[in-house]
Design a protein around this motif. Structure first.
Motif, mmCIF file in Angstrom:
data_model
loop_
_atom_site.group_PDB
_atom_site.id
_atom_site.type_symbol
_atom_site.label_atom_id
_atom_site.label_comp_id
_atom_site.label_asym_id
_atom_site.label_seq_id
_atom_site.Cartn_x
_atom_site.Cartn_y
_atom_site.Cartn_z
ATOM 1 N N GLU A 192 0.831 -1.099 -0.085
ATOM 2 C CA GLU A 192 0.063 0.072 -0.074
ATOM 3 C C GLU A 192 0.758 1.197 -0.042
ATOM 4 O O GLU A 192 1.662 1.411 0.986
ATOM 5 N N ASP A 193 0.829 1.773 -1.044
ATOM 6 C CA ASP A 193 1.654 3.229 -1.046
ATOM 7 C C ASP A 193 0.838 4.436 -0.214
ATOM 8 O O ASP A 193 -0.200 4.880 -0.831
ATOM 9 N N THR A 194 1.076 4.484 0.996
ATOM 10 C CA THR A 194 0.648 5.143 1.987
ATOM 11 C C THR A 194 0.536 6.774 1.508
ATOM 12 O O THR A 194 -0.228 7.479 2.072
ATOM 13 N N ARG A 195 1.596 6.994 0.713
ATOM 14 C CA ARG A 195 1.614 8.542 0.074
ATOM 15 C C ARG A 195 0.033 8.854 -0.665
ATOM 16 O O ARG A 195 -0.140 9.827 -0.902
ATOM 17 N N LEU A 196 -0.440 7.616 -1.413
ATOM 18 C CA LEU A 196 -1.801 7.968 -2.162
ATOM 19 C C LEU A 196 -2.869 7.505 -1.252
ATOM 20 O O LEU A 196 -4.168 7.724 -1.777
ATOM 21 N N THR A 197 -2.903 6.992 -0.195
ATOM 22 C CA THR A 197 -4.113 6.737 0.911
ATOM 23 C C THR A 197 -4.261 7.383 1.988
ATOM 24 O O THR A 197 -5.032 7.121 2.718
ATOM 25 N N GLY A 199 -5.811 9.508 4.708
ATOM 26 C CA GLY A 199 -7.176 9.881 5.048
ATOM 27 C C GLY A 199 -8.214 9.019 4.417
ATOM 28 O O GLY A 199 -9.486 9.111 4.570
ATOM 29 N N ALA A 200 -7.699 8.090 3.551
ATOM 30 C CA ALA A 200 -8.928 7.097 2.911
ATOM 31 C C ALA A 200 -9.299 5.898 3.803
ATOM 32 O O ALA A 200 -8.437 5.416 4.602
ATOM 33 N N ARG A 214 -13.272 9.300 1.484
ATOM 34 C CA ARG A 214 -11.754 9.458 0.722
ATOM 35 C C ARG A 214 -11.575 7.806 0.351
ATOM 36 O O ARG A 214 -11.559 7.166 1.456
ATOM 37 N N GLY A 215 -11.212 7.456 -0.940
ATOM 38 C CA GLY A 215 -11.062 6.297 -1.295
ATOM 39 C C GLY A 215 -9.530 5.921 -1.401
ATOM 40 O O GLY A 215 -8.551 6.843 -1.963
ATOM 41 N N MET A 216 -9.229 4.494 -1.348
ATOM 42 C CA MET A 216 -7.642 4.184 -1.901
ATOM 43 C C MET A 216 -7.874 3.688 -3.307
ATOM 44 O O MET A 216 -8.784 2.751 -3.703
ATOM 45 N N GLU A 335 -17.735 5.714 14.135
ATOM 46 C CA GLU A 335 -17.979 6.514 12.834
ATOM 47 C C GLU A 335 -16.878 5.515 11.933
ATOM 48 O O GLU A 335 -15.538 5.172 12.243
ATOM 49 N N PHE A 336 -17.448 5.273 10.761
ATOM 50 C CA PHE A 336 -16.655 4.596 9.711
ATOM 51 C C PHE A 336 -15.413 4.929 9.718
ATOM 52 O O PHE A 336 -14.208 4.195 9.655
#
Ligand SMILES: [Zn+2]
Length: 443
Positions: A192-197, A199-200, A214-216, A335-336
């Motif tokens: 998982e490239d966490t730089r792209l995810t 807050g998702a 916010r989506g991954m 909350e989700f």
């Protein structure tokens, strides 16, 4: 686990041992924690003393198979015993037909030392089945400083990973691969490239859009898988002899499976696992912020789910692993976006695989069992497990292949209940589980 294993005779069952290609009626004699004899029905001869003390289990109408092996579980101990302990997690494993589990290092403290690795395996943990710790690849899972792989391996670690925390920096992942290869350990990557995810909290797609979350993107997964494969290819070219083994944890996107497939066609040692929820559920199951459908990697699109099924049927997937991730009810009832990732999985894996992979999609029983035992054992190098050949460990699951039943999370042996499969119909009921010859579950 401290009592001596009794002498046990399993009679009249259908033995399915994918490793030796056996699928026929056989009797099995288990002695001193090992398989002592595999014989035609009624052909095991016991001395009068042995006959008097042997435990005989009637397996007529049941399948006798190598105990299942889950190479991706979170037992939460040390540190988060309100979610699970090694005792409760392995009790759930035994109920699900598992006789060995590989435990992820994201405990509190992190398992990045030989002391914790040994502590997890000590008899005081009261494990029902064998626990194989996986060591943290980097100090405190920070992706910066490598741990002492030689010491971890000597203490019993079977692989290294920063699961939950991907190793992002190229030079660190490279060093991890080099050091692990030197010590004969697979590197398991949570891709998982966490730089792209940041807050998702779920897959990027129509459901995330509808819910305002916010989506991954799939790219965050497959981009890192492709980077890792490039590193493995470079190291293969440079090194003579020892070959790096990259294992991609909980693969969830079509592109990631395709990348693993291509890497293997190029002769690289790259393997992958898929979790039942990723071949059964999609982002639609998030519905209206259902936190039991929140995990990482997230539930994906229908096309991704179909690619997981196809990857399994085509033999591209090396193992089914549950990513058993228990969380307390109060932690999930928020909350989700704030809810923790993950679901339990040890007690539902076999029932779901038999219902869907075998029942619905016609994968032969022996291949289903191979994905749940023989192949994961080979993947992590568990000698004498994943088979019931004479001399191997007496790790056995005995189940009724046709029994249909309803899974109730409330009945779980796990300390947690966070399962999206509560109320689902399962096929195949575990009757007995034997771990190194000891009866650890019966129903
Ligand atoms: Zn993970």
């Amino acid at each position: 686990m401290n009592l001596p294993a009794p002498l046990t005779l399993l009679r009249g069952g259908r033995l399915i041992d994918p490793a030796s290609g056996i699928d026929e009626k056989k009797d099995l004699l288990l002695r001193d924690g090992h398989v002592a004899e595999v014989a035609a029905p009624g052909r095991v001869r016991l001395s009068p003393e042995d006959a008097a003390r042997a435990l005989t289990l009637d397996a007529t109408g049941l399948v006798v198979a190598p105990g299942l092996i889950d190479i991706h579980v979170h037992l939460r101990e040390p540190g988060q015993t309100h979610k699970e302990t090694i005792a409760t997690g392995t009790a759930a494993a035994a109920a699900g037909g598992f006789t060995a589990v590989a435990a992820m290092p994201n405990t509190t403290p992190t398992n990045d030392s030989p002391e914790i690795t040994r502590w997890m395996q000590s008899p005081e943990r009261n494990a029902s089945v064998r626990v194989f710790p996986i060591g943290a690849a980097t100090r405190a899972l920070k992706g910066e400083q490598l741990n002492d792989f030689a010491a971890l391996k000597a203490a019993g670690a079977v692989a290294v990973t920063d699961d939950g925390h991907p190793i992002l920096r190229d030079n660190i992942m490279r060093e991890v691969l080099i050091a692990a290869t030197r010590h004969g350990l697979p590197v398991i990557q949570h891709a998982e490239d966490t730089r792209l995810t940041e807050g998702a909290s779920m897959n990027a797609g129509p459901v995330a859009y509808r819910l305002g979350l916010r989506g991954m993107s799939p790219e965050a997964e497959y981009g890192l898988v492709e980077r890792d494969i490039r590193l493995v290819a470079e190291l293969e070219r440079e090194s003579k002899g020892a070959r790096p083994h990259l294992h991609v944890a909980h693969t969830s996107t079509a592109q990631a499976v395709a990348a693993v497939h291509q890497a293997r066609r190029n002769g690289l040692r790259v393997t992958c696992e898929v979790a039942p929820h990723h071949f059964l559920l999609t982002e639609q199951h998030v519905g209206c912020y259902n936190t039991h459908a929140k995990m990482n990697p997230p539930l994906r699109s229908e096309a991704d789910r179909d690619a997981m099924i196809q990857g399994i049927l085509d033999g591209m997937v090396d193992a089914i692993a549950t990513d058993h991730a228990p969380h307390a009810a109060h932690e999930k009832e928020v909350e989700f976006e704030r809810a923790p990732n993950g679901i339990t999985g040890l007690e539902t894996a076999l029932g779901l695989c038999l219902q869907w992979l075998h029942g619905e999609w016609r994968l032969p029983l022996s291949r289903v069992l191979s994905l749940l035992s023989t192949q994961p054992a080979a993947l992590l190098g568990f000698k004498g497990r994943g088979t019931l050949a004479v001399g191997s460990f007496a790790d056995v699951v005995i189940f009724d292949p046709d029994a249909k039943w309803i899974w109730r999370a409330a009945d779980s042996r796990s300390r947690s209940r966070n399962s999206p499969f509560d109320g689902w119909t399962m096929r195949g009921r575990v009757r007995y589980t034997l771990s190194e010859g000891r009866l650890v579950y019966s129903a």
